[in-house]
Motif scaffolding. Structure first.
Motif, PDB file in Angstrom:
ATOM      1  N   ALA A   8       0.830  -1.208   0.000  1.00  0.00           N
ATOM      2  CA  ALA A   8       0.000   0.000   0.000  1.00  0.00           C
ATOM      3  C   ALA A   8       0.865   1.258   0.000  1.00  0.00           C
ATOM      4  CB  ALA A   8      -0.927  -0.012   1.214  1.00  0.00           C
ATOM      5  N   GLY A   9       1.944   1.238   0.776  1.00  0.00           N
ATOM      6  CA  GLY A   9       2.837   2.394   0.819  1.00  0.00           C
ATOM      7  C   GLY A   9       3.550   2.616  -0.496  1.00  0.00           C
ATOM      8  N   TYR A  16       3.019  13.835   4.283  1.00  0.00           N
ATOM      9  CA  TYR A  16       1.582  13.707   4.036  1.00  0.00           C
ATOM     10  C   TYR A  16       1.107  12.283   4.285  1.00  0.00           C
ATOM     11  CZ  TYR A  16       0.587  18.377   2.298  1.00  0.00           C
ATOM     12  OH  TYR A  16       0.379  19.729   2.209  1.00  0.00           O
ATOM     13  N   ALA A  17       1.940  11.291   3.927  1.00  0.00           N
ATOM     14  CA  ALA A  17       1.575   9.906   4.215  1.00  0.00           C
ATOM     15  C   ALA A  17       1.507   9.670   5.718  1.00  0.00           C
ATOM     16  CB  ALA A  17       2.582   8.954   3.575  1.00  0.00           C
ATOM     17  N   LEU A  18       2.459  10.234   6.458  1.00  0.00           N
ATOM     18  CA  LEU A  18       2.453  10.105   7.917  1.00  0.00           C
ATOM     19  C   LEU A  18       1.217  10.766   8.510  1.00  0.00           C
ATOM     20  CD1 LEU A  18       3.868   9.346  10.572  1.00  0.00           C
ATOM     21  CD2 LEU A  18       5.079  11.534  10.443  1.00  0.00           C
ATOM     22  N   ALA A  19       0.905  11.964   8.037  1.00  0.00           N
ATOM     23  CA  ALA A  19      -0.285  12.652   8.531  1.00  0.00           C
ATOM     24  C   ALA A  19      -1.548  11.869   8.197  1.00  0.00           C
ATOM     25  CB  ALA A  19      -0.355  14.059   7.931  1.00  0.00           C
ATOM     26  N   VAL A  49       4.316   4.297   5.736  1.00  0.00           N
ATOM     27  CA  VAL A  49       4.902   5.624   5.535  1.00  0.00           C
ATOM     28  C   VAL A  49       6.303   5.516   4.938  1.00  0.00           C
ATOM     29  CG1 VAL A  49       5.712   7.701   6.718  1.00  0.00           C
ATOM     30  CG2 VAL A  49       3.520   6.678   7.345  1.00  0.00           C
ATOM     31  N   THR A  50       7.108   4.574   5.448  1.00  0.00           N
ATOM     32  CA  THR A  50       8.466   4.396   4.935  1.00  0.00           C
ATOM     33  C   THR A  50       8.446   3.974   3.476  1.00  0.00           C
ATOM     34  OG1 THR A  50       9.210   3.746   7.151  1.00  0.00           O
ATOM     35  CG2 THR A  50      10.649   3.188   5.295  1.00  0.00           C
ATOM     36  N   ALA A  57       6.049   4.567   1.285  1.00  0.00           N
ATOM     37  CA  ALA A  57       5.605   5.702   0.469  1.00  0.00           C
ATOM     38  C   ALA A  57       6.754   6.675   0.226  1.00  0.00           C
ATOM     39  CB  ALA A  57       4.435   6.413   1.153  1.00  0.00           C
ATOM     40  N   PHE A  58       7.537   6.952   1.278  1.00  0.00           N
ATOM     41  CA  PHE A  58       8.693   7.838   1.127  1.00  0.00           C
ATOM     42  C   PHE A  58       9.718   7.237   0.179  1.00  0.00           C
ATOM     43  CE2 PHE A  58      13.073   8.710   2.410  1.00  0.00           C
ATOM     44  CZ  PHE A  58      13.127  10.085   2.213  1.00  0.00           C
ATOM     45  N   ALA A  59      10.022   5.940   0.351  1.00  0.00           N
ATOM     46  CA  ALA A  59      11.033   5.292  -0.482  1.00  0.00           C
ATOM     47  C   ALA A  59      10.609   5.277  -1.947  1.00  0.00           C
ATOM     48  CB  ALA A  59      11.291   3.874   0.011  1.00  0.00           C
ATOM     49  N   ALA A  60       9.325   5.001  -2.201  1.00  0.00           N
ATOM     50  CA  ALA A  60       8.843   4.969  -3.580  1.00  0.00           C
ATOM     51  C   ALA A  60       8.956   6.347  -4.210  1.00  0.00           C
ATOM     52  CB  ALA A  60       7.398   4.480  -3.616  1.00  0.00           C
ATOM     53  N   SER A  61       8.504   7.370  -3.498  1.00  0.00           N
ATOM     54  CA  SER A  61       8.589   8.726  -4.023  1.00  0.00           C
ATOM     55  C   SER A  61      10.044   9.137  -4.242  1.00  0.00           C
ATOM     56  CB  SER A  61       7.901   9.709  -3.069  1.00  0.00           C
ATOM     57  OG  SER A  61       8.018  11.036  -3.538  1.00  0.00           O
ATOM     58  N   ALA A  62      10.897   8.819  -3.255  1.00  0.00           N
ATOM     59  CA  ALA A  62      12.313   9.204  -3.367  1.00  0.00           C
ATOM     60  C   ALA A  62      12.974   8.540  -4.567  1.00  0.00           C
ATOM     61  CB  ALA A  62      13.053   8.840  -2.080  1.00  0.00           C
TER      62      ALA A  62
END
Length: 210
Positions: free
Chosen positions: A7-8, A52-55, A156-157, A159-164
């Motif tokens: 999902a992330g 934003y994912a964390l929020a 959250v991690t 989602a961040f890794a995918a975006s990064a």
């Protein structure tokens, strides 16, 4: 845990892959500066997506409800910021090109890594597309509140890794473009095209009904 990871990753790539004004600016910035600056800017974008994912996983539907009244003002702030960046990029490219042709004056130093990180972080946080995306993610995740701390952390991690990973790929493309367009005229055209695309996207955002 696997479901949270998937999902992330899907959430991160879902918001990152469509190349809009932020992605265009990232590529243009890297082409005009360096890969190091571009990577730092890319991490600024990914950090905003991760926040934003964390929020989203912490705030639940209450966050989405609180964001709705701010979407209109955020849209116009983002339009103004994008228009200003487009104008500044075009004016700066024209000035550098003129100065190199007509005088021997030193070219102003490019933005540093920290400045690029903060600029892209702020621009992405203002981007209403990102706000709407994660607000919809919250509303669509009915089981989000039942997820444990470990699952939320993984989501959250991821989602961040995918975006990064995607933003760094864009920065790498910008660096390759910068090497290919080593001449002053090539860099000028790159900056002008990027500014034109950003202006068009800002106008589209302004004219699209909220």
């Amino acid at each position: 845990m696997t479901a949270a990871l998937l999902a992330g990753l899907l959430a991160g790539y879902g918001i990152a892959i469509p190349v809009g004004a932020v992605g265009t600016y990232l590529v243009s910035l890297t082409a005009r500066t360096s890969l190091r600056t571009g990577v730092c800017a890319a991490l600024g974008v990914a950090t905003a997506d991760g926040l934003y994912a964390l929020a989203a996983v912490l705030g639940g539907s209450a966050l989405a409800s609180a964001l709705r009244p701010a979407l209109g003002p955020l849209r116009w702030v983002c339009v103004l910021v994008l228009a200003a960046l487009a104008a500044r990029g075009a004016a700066g490219a024209l000035r550098q090109h003129r100065d190199r042709r007509l005088t021997m004056r030193a070219v102003p130093p490019p933005p540093g890594a920290l400045r690029a990180f903060l600029a892209l972080l702020g621009l992405t946080l203002l981007n209403p597309t990102t706000v709407i995306y994660f607000a919809a993610l919250v509303l669509g995740s009915q089981g989000g509140s039942a997820a444990g701390a470990a699952e939320r952390t993984v989501l959250v991690t991821a989602a961040f890794a995918a975006s990064a990973s995607w933003q760094v790929l864009l920065a790498g493309g910008g660096a390759l473009l910068g090497r290919a367009l080593t001449g002053h005229r090539g860099r000028l055209m790159t900056a002008l095209v990027a500014s034109g695309v950003m202006t068009a996207l800002a106008l589209r955002m302004a004219l699209t009904p909220a």
